[in-house]
Enzyme design. Structure first.
Site, PDB file in Angstrom:
ATOM      1  N   TRP A   1       0.832  -1.213   0.000  1.00 27.24           N
ATOM      2  CA  TRP A   1       0.000   0.000   0.000  1.00 27.24           C
ATOM      3  C   TRP A   1       0.861   1.255   0.000  1.00 27.24           C
ATOM      4  CZ3 TRP A   1      -4.259  -1.092  -2.015  1.00 27.24           C
ATOM      5  CH2 TRP A   1      -4.935  -2.268  -1.712  1.00 27.24           C
TER       6      TRP A   1
ATOM      7  N   ASP B   1      -2.480   6.629   6.251  1.00 27.17           N
ATOM      8  CA  ASP B   1      -3.464   5.738   5.648  1.00 27.17           C
ATOM      9  C   ASP B   1      -3.868   4.759   6.755  1.00 27.17           C
ATOM     10  OD1 ASP B   1      -4.791   3.647   4.444  1.00 27.17           O
ATOM     11  OD2 ASP B   1      -3.241   3.208   2.956  1.00 27.17           O
TER      12      ASP B   1
ATOM     13  N   LYS C   1     -13.182  -1.766   5.549  1.00 27.49           N
ATOM     14  CA  LYS C   1     -12.571  -2.782   6.414  1.00 27.49           C
ATOM     15  C   LYS C   1     -13.148  -2.734   7.825  1.00 27.49           C
ATOM     16  CE  LYS C   1      -9.027  -3.141   3.157  1.00 27.49           C
ATOM     17  NZ  LYS C   1      -8.096  -2.330   2.406  1.00 27.49           N
TER      18      LYS C   1
HETATM   19  C1  LIG Z   1      -7.524  -1.791   1.342  1.00 30.31           C
HETATM   20  C2  LIG Z   1      -6.478  -0.765   1.529  1.00 30.31           C
HETATM   21  C3  LIG Z   1      -6.314   0.325   0.633  1.00 30.31           C
HETATM   22  C4  LIG Z   1      -7.061   0.459  -0.675  1.00 30.31           C
HETATM   23  O1  LIG Z   1      -8.378   0.656  -0.560  1.00 30.31           O
HETATM   24  P1  LIG Z   1      -9.364   0.738  -1.821  1.00 30.31           P
HETATM   25  O2  LIG Z   1     -10.576   1.309  -1.197  1.00 30.31           O
HETATM   26  O3  LIG Z   1      -9.517  -0.650  -2.341  1.00 30.31           O
HETATM   27  O4  LIG Z   1      -8.759   1.645  -2.837  1.00 30.31           O
HETATM   28  C5  LIG Z   1      -5.352   1.260   0.937  1.00 30.31           C
HETATM   29  N1  LIG Z   1      -4.594   1.159   2.041  1.00 30.31           N
HETATM   30  C6  LIG Z   1      -4.710   0.130   2.904  1.00 30.31           C
HETATM   31  C7  LIG Z   1      -3.849   0.076   4.115  1.00 30.31           C
HETATM   32  C8  LIG Z   1      -5.654  -0.858   2.674  1.00 30.31           C
HETATM   33  O5  LIG Z   1      -5.766  -1.887   3.522  1.00 30.31           O
END
Ligand SMILES: *Cc1c(COP(=O)(O)O)cnc(C)c1O
Length: 356
Positions: free
Chosen positions: A100, A167, A191
């Site tokens: 990521w 993030d 998530k």
């Molecule tokens: C799932 C995830 C993303 C990407 O998310 P999308 O909504 O699929 O673009 C970015 N960063 C982390 C840490 C993630 O787990």
């Protein structure tokens, strides 16, 4: 009830009572005779969902009033693009903790210099690198607070004198941290907090003011702030599910209770790994282990395949590793129950006894 034990990494399970409440309201939201996805986003009913959601976030995260909260379509990946388009004036630093982080850095490279401030590549991203090398005139440091794919999580945040952008897609509201110490936090909500399709974005007001204003309005945070996330039609269902999840967290007793439970859940499974005499090999070093994504290997890819199949036969879904790294992964977001963790821990123990 024919629901499975769901350990998917994202999208991931929501609490049954939240799903049932959404179902019950789907045809008639608060006596309006319409579902939430059928009504105007300018209606007072929907406006109050937005306002309440923001206010619940301020309370739960103990945010000081110098923050803005906006909701933006496009999930996490859109934020890789937006954060750098808005805030990368000269160069930006990225803590290289895996996939990521690379996606974030590679998006930023379109707008200026994007460099790694450190890297955990040398040991296949099994740890969180501590020191950061920050070059002069760096606009911000980007960190991934929980590394969904490798199963590492920050327990101590970097001390740097430039803004930090987090993030938090896979650990937002899973634990109590000082959310006020960051200039920006964002998270795709699928998530820990709801339905896919949207990011929750929290910015310090002063930091937001440093954003570029010579870029298309729809990609400026300023536009979302000024229009209260409704410059165009916002992702109404995502905001609504986020609202429901925040109410659910409060009903559980708040963030501290959620954290305590998450700690207990992760321990149930790490204990099985640690007591397995090497049958299950945890990927992350102990001090940097994630409570959200538990990553481990068995002795071979074939063995892992068998483990994942047997798990599925026993209604444990989503225990496969990310397609880029293989292995196994059990994701334990907020909605995963202690009972589900006990059940999978028992399954792992039984599987080991059969195969070791
Ligand atoms: C799932 C995830 C993303 C990407 O998310 P999308 O909504 O699929 O673009 C970015 N960063 C982390 C840490 C993630 O787990």
């Amino acid at each position: 009830m024919n629901r499975v034990y769901n350990f998917n990494a994202g999208p991931s399970p929501l609490p049954l009572e939240v799903l049932e409440e959404i179902r019950d309201e789907m045809t008639n939201f608060k006596g309006t005779g319409m579902g939430i996805i059928e009504m105007s986003h300018r209606s007072k009913e929907f406006q109050s969902v937005i306002e309440e959601t923001k206010s619940l976030l301020f309370d739960l995260m103990k945010l000081t009033p110098d923050h803005e909260i906006v909701f933006i379509q496009g999930g996490g990946t859109m934020q890789f693009l937006m954060e750098s388009y808005n805030f990368l004036h000269t160069r930006a630093a990225y803590a290289d903790t895996g996939v990521w982080a690379h996606k974030a850095r590679d998006s930023a490279a379109f707008f200026g210099e994007a460099y790694d401030a450190n890297s955990a590549k040398d040991r296949n991203y099994s740890y969180i690198p501590e020191d950061c090398l920050i070059k002069p005139e760096t606009d911000y440091l980007h960190i991934t607070t929980n590394n969904t794919i490798y199963g590492t999580e920050y327990w101590k945040f970097p001390e740097v004198d430039i803004p930090i952008i987090c993030d938090m897609s896979s650990d937002i509201l899973s634990r109590r941290i000082d959310f006020n110490r960051f200039d920006m936090i964002w998270a795709g909500i699928q998530k820990n907090l709801g339905a896919a399709g949207m990011a929750l974005v929290i910015l310090k007001k002063d930091f937001a003011k440093t954003a570029r204003t010579d870029i298309p309005p729809f990609l400026q945070y300023k536009t979302f702030i000024e229009k209260d996330s409704a410059y165009n039609t916002p992702p109404v269902f995502c905001i609504y599910t986020l609202n429901k999840m925040l109410h659910w967290i409060i009903k559980q007793g708040g963030l501290d209770i959620i954290e305590k439970r998450n700690k207990e859940k992760a321990k149930l499974i790490y204990d099985i790994i640690d007591k397995s005499n090497g049958f299950y090999k945890g990927h992350a070093v102990k001090k940097d282990r994630s409570r959200m994504n538990i990553t481990f290997n068995l002795s071979s890819a074939d063995e892992e395949k068998d483990f994942i199949e047997k798990a599925k036969e026993n209604r444990f879904i989503g225990v496969n590793g990310h397609r880029l790294v293989g292995g196994c992964r059990i994701s334990l977001y907020n909605a995963v129950t202690i009972d589900a963790c006990k059940a999978v821990a028992q399954f792992m123990e039984a599987y080991r006894k059969d195969h070791q």
